[in-house]
Design an enzyme around this catalytic site. Structure first.
Site, mmCIF file in Angstrom:
data_model
loop_
_atom_site.group_PDB
_atom_site.id
_atom_site.type_symbol
_atom_site.label_atom_id
_atom_site.label_comp_id
_atom_site.label_asym_id
_atom_site.label_seq_id
_atom_site.Cartn_x
_atom_site.Cartn_y
_atom_site.Cartn_z
ATOM 1 N N LYS A 51 0.845 -1.207 0.000
ATOM 2 C CA LYS A 51 0.000 0.000 0.000
ATOM 3 C C LYS A 51 0.877 1.253 0.000
ATOM 4 O O LYS A 51 0.646 2.184 -0.764
ATOM 5 C CB LYS A 51 -0.884 0.002 1.255
ATOM 6 C CG LYS A 51 -1.568 1.326 1.499
ATOM 7 C CD LYS A 51 -2.417 1.317 2.755
ATOM 8 C CE LYS A 51 -1.687 1.669 4.025
ATOM 9 N NZ LYS A 51 -1.341 3.100 4.170
ATOM 10 N N ASN A 52 1.899 1.266 0.861
ATOM 11 C CA ASN A 52 2.701 2.479 1.012
ATOM 12 C C ASN A 52 3.609 2.758 -0.181
ATOM 13 O O ASN A 52 4.231 3.809 -0.250
ATOM 14 C CB ASN A 52 3.535 2.411 2.306
ATOM 15 C CG ASN A 52 2.672 2.612 3.536
ATOM 16 O OD1 ASN A 52 1.467 2.852 3.431
ATOM 17 N ND2 ASN A 52 3.285 2.512 4.708
ATOM 18 N N CYS A 76 -4.955 13.139 12.940
ATOM 19 C CA CYS A 76 -4.815 11.723 12.627
ATOM 20 C C CYS A 76 -4.770 10.994 13.952
ATOM 21 O O CYS A 76 -4.192 11.488 14.925
ATOM 22 C CB CYS A 76 -3.525 11.525 11.848
ATOM 23 S SG CYS A 76 -2.994 9.833 11.755
ATOM 24 N N ARG A 128 1.044 14.421 13.206
ATOM 25 C CA ARG A 128 1.532 14.223 11.835
ATOM 26 C C ARG A 128 1.492 15.493 10.981
ATOM 27 O O ARG A 128 0.735 15.585 10.018
ATOM 28 C CB ARG A 128 0.762 13.097 11.149
ATOM 29 C CG ARG A 128 0.933 11.775 11.865
ATOM 30 C CD ARG A 128 0.228 10.658 11.185
ATOM 31 N NE ARG A 128 1.007 10.087 10.106
ATOM 32 C CZ ARG A 128 0.634 9.005 9.430
ATOM 33 N NH1 ARG A 128 -0.496 8.408 9.709
ATOM 34 N NH2 ARG A 128 1.382 8.531 8.479
ATOM 35 N N ASP A 188 5.180 0.710 11.911
ATOM 36 C CA ASP A 188 3.963 0.061 11.390
ATOM 37 C C ASP A 188 3.832 -1.401 11.821
ATOM 38 O O ASP A 188 2.843 -2.057 11.494
ATOM 39 C CB ASP A 188 3.930 0.149 9.851
ATOM 40 C CG ASP A 188 3.572 1.544 9.361
ATOM 41 O OD1 ASP A 188 3.231 2.390 10.200
ATOM 42 O OD2 ASP A 188 3.635 1.779 8.142
ATOM 43 N N ARG A 241 -8.400 -0.615 5.016
ATOM 44 C CA ARG A 241 -7.529 0.402 4.413
ATOM 45 C C ARG A 241 -6.210 -0.219 3.970
ATOM 46 O O ARG A 241 -5.581 0.284 3.041
ATOM 47 C CB ARG A 241 -7.215 1.500 5.443
ATOM 48 C CG ARG A 241 -8.365 2.428 5.745
ATOM 49 C CD ARG A 241 -7.861 3.588 6.586
ATOM 50 N NE ARG A 241 -6.593 4.066 6.043
ATOM 51 C CZ ARG A 241 -5.599 4.555 6.778
ATOM 52 N NH1 ARG A 241 -5.711 4.660 8.069
ATOM 53 N NH2 ARG A 241 -4.470 4.957 6.207
HETATM 54 C C1 UD1 Z 1 4.643 6.936 6.188
HETATM 55 C C2 UD1 Z 1 3.774 5.701 6.073
HETATM 56 C C3 UD1 Z 1 3.323 5.235 7.456
HETATM 57 C C4 UD1 Z 1 4.527 5.035 8.373
HETATM 58 C C5 UD1 Z 1 5.400 6.295 8.381
HETATM 59 C C6 UD1 Z 1 6.694 6.098 9.160
HETATM 60 C C7 UD1 Z 1 2.670 5.839 3.945
HETATM 61 C C8 UD1 Z 1 1.399 6.022 3.183
HETATM 62 N N1 UD1 Z 1 2.609 6.008 5.265
HETATM 63 O O1 UD1 Z 1 3.848 7.978 6.737
HETATM 64 O O2 UD1 Z 1 2.618 4.005 7.297
HETATM 65 O O3 UD1 Z 1 4.079 4.785 9.686
HETATM 66 O O4 UD1 Z 1 5.766 6.660 7.035
HETATM 67 O O5 UD1 Z 1 7.406 5.023 8.661
HETATM 68 O O6 UD1 Z 1 3.692 5.532 3.368
HETATM 69 N N2 UD1 Z 1 6.817 14.709 10.442
HETATM 70 C C9 UD1 Z 1 6.850 16.042 10.756
HETATM 71 N N3 UD1 Z 1 6.623 16.946 9.752
HETATM 72 C C10 UD1 Z 1 6.371 16.554 8.477
HETATM 73 C C11 UD1 Z 1 6.350 15.192 8.168
HETATM 74 C C12 UD1 Z 1 6.568 14.272 9.175
HETATM 75 O O7 UD1 Z 1 7.079 16.415 11.910
HETATM 76 O O8 UD1 Z 1 6.180 17.426 7.613
HETATM 77 C C13 UD1 Z 1 7.062 13.706 11.497
HETATM 78 C C14 UD1 Z 1 5.848 12.810 11.763
HETATM 79 O O9 UD1 Z 1 4.949 13.411 12.660
HETATM 80 C C15 UD1 Z 1 6.511 11.577 12.320
HETATM 81 C C16 UD1 Z 1 7.827 11.494 11.529
HETATM 82 O O10 UD1 Z 1 8.053 12.820 11.041
HETATM 83 O O11 UD1 Z 1 6.821 11.773 13.675
HETATM 84 C C17 UD1 Z 1 7.830 10.524 10.377
HETATM 85 O O12 UD1 Z 1 6.689 10.751 9.572
HETATM 86 P P1 UD1 Z 1 6.677 10.373 8.020
HETATM 87 O O13 UD1 Z 1 7.816 9.466 7.724
HETATM 88 O O14 UD1 Z 1 6.574 11.634 7.235
HETATM 89 O O15 UD1 Z 1 5.314 9.560 7.903
HETATM 90 P P2 UD1 Z 1 4.359 9.484 6.656
HETATM 91 O O16 UD1 Z 1 5.114 9.683 5.400
HETATM 92 O O17 UD1 Z 1 3.158 10.324 6.899
#
Ligand code: UD1
Length: 430
Positions: A22-23, A126, A131, A317, A409
């Protein structure tokens, strides 16, 4: 609303085919916005998140064809999806669509790179934490975009000559930030270097597909990625990488229930950290030419001590699933969550089944108990809900999980895959 009922105590034996990730499928589908040509993705999992993204891309004018009907097809195989963004009819992603799924915010980068402007609703709250998207916006601003937040929307404009290559240094590893930077920089003028890039296999899969589309990317899979921008990208065919989180989840199902199962189509290197933890817990893991063989027969489970980390560390995850598993370990385990601040909602539900878990900030101490007892429980988010399935497989009697739309999902044909290996599991509709 559907529920899932599991009667615990059955061993699992057989083969579980692992779906496309999915990711990986979500950012790959979004990459279709970068080209006027057709992008054909093979092995796309049939999931509600994928359907949601189809609606979002459809709203931008992407024409989407699913080849192969489920009838007559292998019901466990993924779909082939052809996406055609010949012209983008709308550069706005409205709140009603984006709020259903956070990853839809990732359309911002490609829309901006190709069309010079985009207006995308902020994804909002979320269940597993705040996030934010500040790193994604920062990356696009580094490429020259001007972004204003207006009425809950990120309104972005590229400079008149288009986005410009730049150095992007993420303060924290971010998967979505790395996807966004990769896609936007592929069509920027000049060279971009992403520092502290995410190394997840799904990032590598997106980069591989972009390279087939004509992008010039090196270093994907390391923490420094270099992208030399090109004026156009073309269409291609690309098979979505196997879902390592699904594979890890079923490995834990086997570890919990006992038995011997081959996870078909997956390799241990996609998920070494989790397989190492399972080995430490007393589970046998073996790479075969059909996939990863997972077995546990007779011996008890040993406690573990883990901390979640970005790849190649133990994935957040799989944190809930591991917690479900070690509720029955012979001793006390400790699990520390470092990625998301509120990812322990499964604790209260696991406790309803008899688990002994103590939470202290971002750490959980799990004192193994000799047995769990089935009960009605509620799914709270995607990965948390599957930890209840894992617990239910070993609990005495019936466990009924409500709100299974969370599971839908991210887990394709979950009941069929587990029932195919001997689990007593059924979906109760309505
Ligand atoms: C993706 C995955 C999710 C997984 C996560 C971490 C998908 C669709 N989702 O989510 O399943 O749990 O990676 O491996 O691929 N952060 C910030 N600011 C930002 C972006 C992120 O502070 O602009 C923080 C987040 O709150 C979190 C960390 O960075 O603490 C990592 O988040 P991120 O790797 O961006 O997660 P996703 O890409 O949303």
């Amino acid at each position: 609303m559907d529920r899932i009922r599991i009667t615990g105590g059955k061993k699992l034996n057989g083969v579980i085919p692992i779906s496309g990730a999915k990711n990986a499928a979500l950012p790959l589908m979004i990459a279709s916005l970068l080209t006027e040509d057709d992008l054909t993705l093979l092995n796309v999992p049939r999931l509600s998140d994928v359907s949601n993204l189809r609606r979002i891309l459809g709203n931008h004018g992407v024409d989407i064809m699913i080849a192969g009907k489920r009838n007559g097809d292998d019901p466990l195989s993924g779909a082939n999806v052809r996406l055609s963004a010949r012209s983008i009819s709308d550069t706005t992603a409205p709140y009603e669509l984006v709020s259903t799924m956070r990853a839809s915010f990732w359309v911002l980068g490609p829309l901006l790179a190709r069309m010079g402007e985009a207006k995308v609703s902020l994804p909002g709250g979320c269940a597993i934490g705040t996030r934010p998207v500040d790193f994604l916006l920062m990356a696009l601003e580094r490429l020259g975009a001007k972004i204003d937040i207006e009425n809950g929307y990120a309104v972005a404009k590229a400079p008149s000559g288009g986005l410009k290559g730049a150095e992007i240094d993420f303060p924290k590893v971010t998967v979505g930030g790395t996807h966004t930077a990769l896609m936007a920089a592929s069509l920027a003028n000049g060279t971009t270097v992403i520092h502290n890039a995410a190394r997840e296999p799904e990032v590598v899969d997106l980069a591989d597909c972009l390279v087939k589309m004509g992008a010039r990317i090196s270093g994907a899979g390391t923490s420094t990625i270099e992208i030399k921008g090109v004026p156009h990208l073309r269409g291609t065919h690309h098979a979505v990488v196997a879902d390592r989180i699904e594979a890890g989840t079923y490995a834990m199902c086997v570890a919990m229930a006992g038995g011997d199962v081959v996870l078909q189509g997956v390799k241990t290197n996609l998920l070494q950290s989790a397989f190492d933890v399972l080995t430490e817990a007393g589970v046998n893991i073996e790479q075969t030419n059909k996939g990863v063989r997972v077995s546990r027969n007779g011996n008890g489970l040993k406690p573990v001590n883990i901390t979640t980390d970005p790849f190649p560390g133990f994935p957040t995850d799989l944190q809930a699933q591991l917690m479900g598993l070690v509720t029955l370990a012979d001793g006390t385990s400790k699990i520390t969550e470092t990625i998301f601040e509120n990812r322990f909602m499964h604790v209260a539900e696991l406790s309803r089944l008899g688990a002994k878990i103590h939470l202290d900030g971002q750490s959980a101490t799990i004192e193994g108990v000799p047995k769990l007892k089935g009960a009605p429980v509620m799914a709270t988010d995607l990965r948390a809900s599957v930890s209840l399935v894992i617990a239910g497989l070993a609990a005495e009697g019936d466990t009924t999980i409500s709100r299974v739309y969370h599971l839908d999902r991210g887990f394709e044909q979950l009941e069929a895959k587990l029932a195919g290996c001997g689990a007593e599991i059924e979906r109760i509709t309505g």
